[in-house]
Design an enzyme around this catalytic site. Structure first.
Site, PDB file in Angstrom:
ATOM      1  N   LYS A 271       0.830  -1.205   0.000  1.00 22.23           N
ATOM      2  CA  LYS A 271       0.000   0.000   0.000  1.00 22.23           C
ATOM      3  C   LYS A 271       0.862   1.252   0.000  1.00 22.23           C
ATOM      4  CE  LYS A 271      -2.812   2.662   3.299  1.00 22.23           C
ATOM      5  NZ  LYS A 271      -1.745   3.628   3.664  1.00 22.23           N
ATOM      6  N   ASN A 272       1.859   1.301   0.882  1.00 19.74           N
ATOM      7  CA  ASN A 272       2.661   2.509   1.028  1.00 19.74           C
ATOM      8  C   ASN A 272       3.608   2.742  -0.142  1.00 19.74           C
ATOM      9  OD1 ASN A 272       1.450   3.053   3.472  1.00 19.74           O
ATOM     10  ND2 ASN A 272       3.080   2.138   4.694  1.00 19.74           N
TER      11      ASN A 272
ATOM     12  N   ARG B 249      -4.957   9.987   3.124  1.00 15.29           N
ATOM     13  CA  ARG B 249      -3.859  10.905   3.382  1.00 15.29           C
ATOM     14  C   ARG B 249      -3.030  11.174   2.129  1.00 15.29           C
ATOM     15  NH1 ARG B 249      -1.627  14.817   6.599  1.00 15.29           N
ATOM     16  NH2 ARG B 249       0.636  14.706   6.568  1.00 15.29           N
TER      17      ARG B 249
ATOM     18  N   CYS C 159      -6.282   8.333   8.391  1.00 15.17           N
ATOM     19  CA  CYS C 159      -6.514   7.768   9.713  1.00 15.17           C
ATOM     20  C   CYS C 159      -6.412   8.819  10.811  1.00 15.17           C
ATOM     21  CB  CYS C 159      -5.496   6.657   9.992  1.00 15.17           C
ATOM     22  SG  CYS C 159      -5.735   5.200   8.964  1.00 15.17           S
TER      23      CYS C 159
ATOM     24  N   ARG D 153      -0.433  15.022  11.894  1.00 11.55           N
ATOM     25  CA  ARG D 153       0.138  14.739  10.582  1.00 11.55           C
ATOM     26  C   ARG D 153      -0.005  15.942   9.644  1.00 11.55           C
ATOM     27  NH1 ARG D 153      -0.603   8.627   8.714  1.00 11.55           N
ATOM     28  NH2 ARG D 153      -2.439   9.382   7.653  1.00 11.55           N
ATOM     29  N   PRO D 154       0.514  17.113  10.015  1.00 12.20           N
ATOM     30  CA  PRO D 154       0.345  18.290   9.168  1.00 12.20           C
ATOM     31  C   PRO D 154       1.099  18.145   7.854  1.00 12.20           C
ATOM     32  CG  PRO D 154       1.940  18.731  10.897  1.00 12.20           C
ATOM     33  CD  PRO D 154       1.347  17.380  11.193  1.00 12.20           C
TER      34      PRO D 154
ATOM     35  N   ASP E  64       2.616  20.690   6.568  1.00 12.23           N
ATOM     36  CA  ASP E  64       3.503  21.856   6.554  1.00 12.23           C
ATOM     37  C   ASP E  64       4.828  21.551   5.865  1.00 12.23           C
ATOM     38  OD1 ASP E  64       1.445  22.733   8.079  1.00 12.23           O
ATOM     39  OD2 ASP E  64       2.616  23.201   9.869  1.00 12.23           O
TER      40      ASP E  64
ATOM     41  N   ASP F  50       3.706   1.811  12.035  1.00 12.96           N
ATOM     42  CA  ASP F  50       2.568   1.095  11.457  1.00 12.96           C
ATOM     43  C   ASP F  50       2.404  -0.311  12.031  1.00 12.96           C
ATOM     44  OD1 ASP F  50       1.717   3.179   9.920  1.00 12.96           O
ATOM     45  OD2 ASP F  50       2.527   2.439   8.030  1.00 12.96           O
TER      46      ASP F  50
ATOM     47  N   ARG G  73      -8.920  -0.410   3.926  1.00  7.07           N
ATOM     48  CA  ARG G  73      -8.152   0.604   3.205  1.00  7.07           C
ATOM     49  C   ARG G  73      -6.756   0.105   2.861  1.00  7.07           C
ATOM     50  NH1 ARG G  73      -6.811   4.787   6.533  1.00  7.07           N
ATOM     51  NH2 ARG G  73      -5.635   5.481   4.721  1.00  7.07           N
TER      52      ARG G  73
END
Length: 419
Positions: free
Chosen positions: A22-23, A92, A116, A121-122, A124, A306, A398
């Site tokens: 997935k990642n 995300r 999630c 988890r900004p 920025d 994770d 997901r």
């Protein structure tokens, strides 16, 4: 809303071929916009986040066709459309489309991403990095508008090795003039996979897998690109943890064992026997797991956040006191309360969980609020006495393809319940 009903007490045993990562696949899907031609991805996991990414690609004019685990993409007629809020909020990684849209078209527009509920988890770091190489950004009420008449290579230094921000900069740098140097880059295997794809698409990249990555230009290729998505190391670790807490034996095929070195060491410290194979891992669990006096999550090559939820579930049934420190996401220990509903003895203070292992969990109605906590609770339910209902299974879907039939093949007694 969906849940999974699990009758505990079965030892998982057997072997499985792990799904595509997935990642790894999500940033590659975003990167396919850079290739104004055909990309054929193989070993693609059929999961909700991938389907959401395909919807975004289609909205941007990419032609798609999905056959089994092979995904055909043609981005020759892609356009820089706006990604609507309802699509962006589903996951995300939707924010990763900003970089390739800037690189190819000089503009992009989307909304702050969802995903999630595990912490702030900004984005920025993403936005600051894009500004370093010449992007002009406007953010208003969650809407991010970006323009770049001419991206210029330069130094982008990340204050934290954010995987998403590293991927964002790699994607945008493919449209920049001159060399872009990313310092403080994430080192995860998924970063290496993205760089391999970008190199196939025409990027000149060096340093992936280290903390300094350089992008020296992009010469688009015209040929069809065929690219295989590697196995999902996090899914592999999740299923190994389920086997460990049920006292089972499991052979996971299709992953590089070295990419799971920190979890492998933690499994061994808990008393598991592991054999590392060229393309897989075999685990045999002890009658009862040993405690872990200290386990800390950290960026790769440290212990992956994770897999924290799965190991917290293992600690809940270990023979002694364990301590887990979550140093990546501030809200990821929320699952401890759900484990306590099953009879666990876990005390959380800030980002530290202290766990006194119990001999047996009992069945209960619990809820996973994110992808990984849902998977951890399924593992706990498999190890518990009696029947459990794990709600929020849609979060698990997901990232895990066909978890229910896979577990049934390994000996689990479980069925899906949908409201």
């Amino acid at each position: 809303m969906s849940g999974i009903e699990v009758e505990g007490g079965c030892r998982l045993a057997g072997e499985l071929e792990i799904q595509g990562s997935k990642n790894a696949v999500l940033p590659v899907l975003a990167a396919s916009i850079l290739h104004a031609g055909v990309t054929v991805l193989t070993h693609v996991p059929d999961i909700a986040d991938v389907r959401a990414s395909v919807e975004i690609l289609e909205l941007l004019g990419v032609k798609t066709q999905w056959l089994g685990h092979t995904l055909w993409l043609d981005a020759a007629e892609a356009v820089p459309g706006e990604i609507p809020r309802q699509l962006g909020e589903r996951m995300r990684s939707s924010v990763l489309f900003l970089g390739p849209l800037l690189a190819r078209f000089g503009q992009g527009c989307l909304y702050a991403p969802g995903g999630c509920a595990i912490g702030q988890r900004p984005v920025d770091y993403h936005l600051a990095g894009l500004e370093h190489i010449g992007a002009r950004l406007e953010v208003e009420e969650g809407k991010i508008q970006a323009q770049a008449y001419s991206l210029k290579g330069g130094l982008a230094e990340l204050p934290y090795p954010s995987v998403g921000a590293t991927e964002q900069l790699l994607l945008a740098a493919c449209g920049a003039e001159g060399e872009t140097q990313i310092r403080g880059a994430a080192r995860e295997p998924e970063i290496v996979t993205l760089c391999r794809y970008l190199r196939r698409a025409g990027a000149e990249i060096s340093g992936e897998g280290s903390s300094v990555i350089r992008v020296n230009g992009f010469q688009p290729v015209r040929d069809e690109i065929r690219f295989r998505i590697p196995g999902d190391r996090i899914a592999a670790g999740t299923y190994l943890a389920m086997a460990a807490m049920t006292g089972g034996k499991l052979h996971v095929q299709g992953i590089h064992p070295g990419h799971l070195w920190a979890p492998v060491c933690a499994f061994r410290r808990m008393g598991c026997e592991l054999r590392l194979l060229p393309e897989g891992i075999f685990l045999a669990a002890p009658e009862r797991l040993l405690p872990l006096p200290c386990l800390e999550t950290a960026p790769y090559p440290g212990f992956p956040t994770d897999l924290q939820s799965s190991f917290l579930a293992m600690m809940a049934v270990a023979a002694g006191e364990s301590v887990l420190e979550e140093k990546v996401f501030e809200n990821r220990l929320a699952m401890a309360g759900e484990l306590n509903r099953m009879g666990a003895c876990i005390h959380v203070d800030g980002r530290t969980a202290r766990c006194s292992g119990v001999e047996r969990l009992h069945g209960a109605r619990v809820r996973g609020t994110d992808l990984r906590s849902g998977a951890g609770l399924v593992g706990a339910a498999l190890a518990a006495e009696g029947t459990s209902l794990v709600e929020g299974f849609e979060h698990v879907e997901r990232g895990y393809e066909g978890m229910l039939p896979l577990l049934q093949d390994l000996g689990a007694r479980a069925r899906k319940k949908t409201e």
